[in-house]
Design a protein around this motif. Structure first.
Motif, mmCIF file in Angstrom:
data_model
loop_
_atom_site.group_PDB
_atom_site.id
_atom_site.type_symbol
_atom_site.label_atom_id
_atom_site.label_comp_id
_atom_site.label_asym_id
_atom_site.label_seq_id
_atom_site.Cartn_x
_atom_site.Cartn_y
_atom_site.Cartn_z
ATOM 1 N N SER A 140 0.804 -1.222 0.000
ATOM 2 C CA SER A 140 0.000 0.000 0.000
ATOM 3 C C SER A 140 0.837 1.272 0.000
ATOM 4 O O SER A 140 0.292 2.350 -0.125
ATOM 5 N N TRP A 141 2.131 1.169 0.136
ATOM 6 C CA TRP A 141 2.970 2.362 0.164
ATOM 7 C C TRP A 141 4.094 2.213 -0.835
ATOM 8 O O TRP A 141 4.313 1.141 -1.385
ATOM 9 N N SER A 142 4.825 3.273 -1.082
ATOM 10 C CA SER A 142 5.926 3.215 -2.039
ATOM 11 C C SER A 142 7.128 3.972 -1.500
ATOM 12 O O SER A 142 6.994 4.917 -0.726
ATOM 13 N N LYS B 71 5.818 7.244 0.331
ATOM 14 C CA LYS B 71 4.449 7.750 0.211
ATOM 15 C C LYS B 71 3.491 6.706 0.796
ATOM 16 O O LYS B 71 3.615 5.520 0.494
ATOM 17 N N ILE B 72 2.559 7.179 1.617
ATOM 18 C CA ILE B 72 1.565 6.297 2.224
ATOM 19 C C ILE B 72 0.181 6.838 1.878
ATOM 20 O O ILE B 72 -0.118 7.997 2.176
ATOM 21 N N PRO B 73 -0.684 6.018 1.246
ATOM 22 C CA PRO B 73 -2.021 6.510 0.902
ATOM 23 C C PRO B 73 -2.931 6.559 2.129
ATOM 24 O O PRO B 73 -2.913 5.656 2.964
ATOM 25 N N LEU B 74 -3.727 7.627 2.228
ATOM 26 C CA LEU B 74 -4.737 7.735 3.278
ATOM 27 C C LEU B 74 -6.105 7.297 2.762
ATOM 28 O O LEU B 74 -6.875 6.677 3.486
ATOM 29 N N ASN B 75 -6.407 7.671 1.511
ATOM 30 C CA ASN B 75 -7.626 7.239 0.828
ATOM 31 C C ASN B 75 -7.372 7.342 -0.670
ATOM 32 O O ASN B 75 -6.224 7.446 -1.089
ATOM 33 N N ASP B 76 -8.426 7.342 -1.483
ATOM 34 C CA ASP B 76 -8.248 7.379 -2.939
ATOM 35 C C ASP B 76 -7.698 8.707 -3.441
ATOM 36 O O ASP B 76 -7.180 8.788 -4.552
ATOM 37 N N LYS C 110 -2.439 11.266 -0.169
ATOM 38 C CA LYS C 110 -1.251 10.514 0.253
ATOM 39 C C LYS C 110 -0.407 11.427 1.140
ATOM 40 O O LYS C 110 -0.380 12.641 0.941
ATOM 41 N N LYS D 69 3.562 12.094 2.256
ATOM 42 C CA LYS D 69 4.923 11.751 1.857
ATOM 43 C C LYS D 69 5.903 12.334 2.868
ATOM 44 O O LYS D 69 5.665 13.389 3.454
ATOM 45 N N HIS E 262 -4.875 14.059 -5.200
ATOM 46 C CA HIS E 262 -5.243 13.638 -6.555
ATOM 47 C C HIS E 262 -6.736 13.826 -6.733
ATOM 48 O O HIS E 262 -7.521 13.397 -5.901
#
Length: 81
Positions: free
Chosen positions: A14-16, A39-44, A47, A49, A80
């Motif tokens: 889920s992260w990069s 980078k960690i996503p919180l929702n769609d 993110k 960073k 996004h």
């Protein structure tokens, strides 16, 4: 001074993690700008960073000797739509 660029990113579940660097050395001086983060996503749409950045460089010629090194951390939000 034109610099060479390198960018690499690896996506885990889920992260990069990513690395970006600009740099060139030779002749009377050098310049490096290195950036390592994740980078960690919180929702769609959002993110978070965080990264570590290193700036280093300078020149050594007959009229001047000047080098510097700066370390700092960054934290940000990516949106996004």
């Amino acid at each position: 001074m034109p610099l060479l660029n390198l960018h690499a990113e690896y996506a885990f579940n889920s992260w990069s993690a990513y690395f970006e660097g600009d740099g060139l050395a030779g002749g009377p001086g050098r310049a490096f700008d290195l950036y390592l983060g994740g980078k960690i996503p919180l929702n769609d749409y959002l993110k978070i960073k965080a990264a570590y950045r290193l700036l280093e460089g300078g020149a050594d010629v007959a009229s001047v000797y000047n080098f510097t090194m700066v370390h700092f951390a960054t934290l940000g939000i990516i949106i996004h739509f």
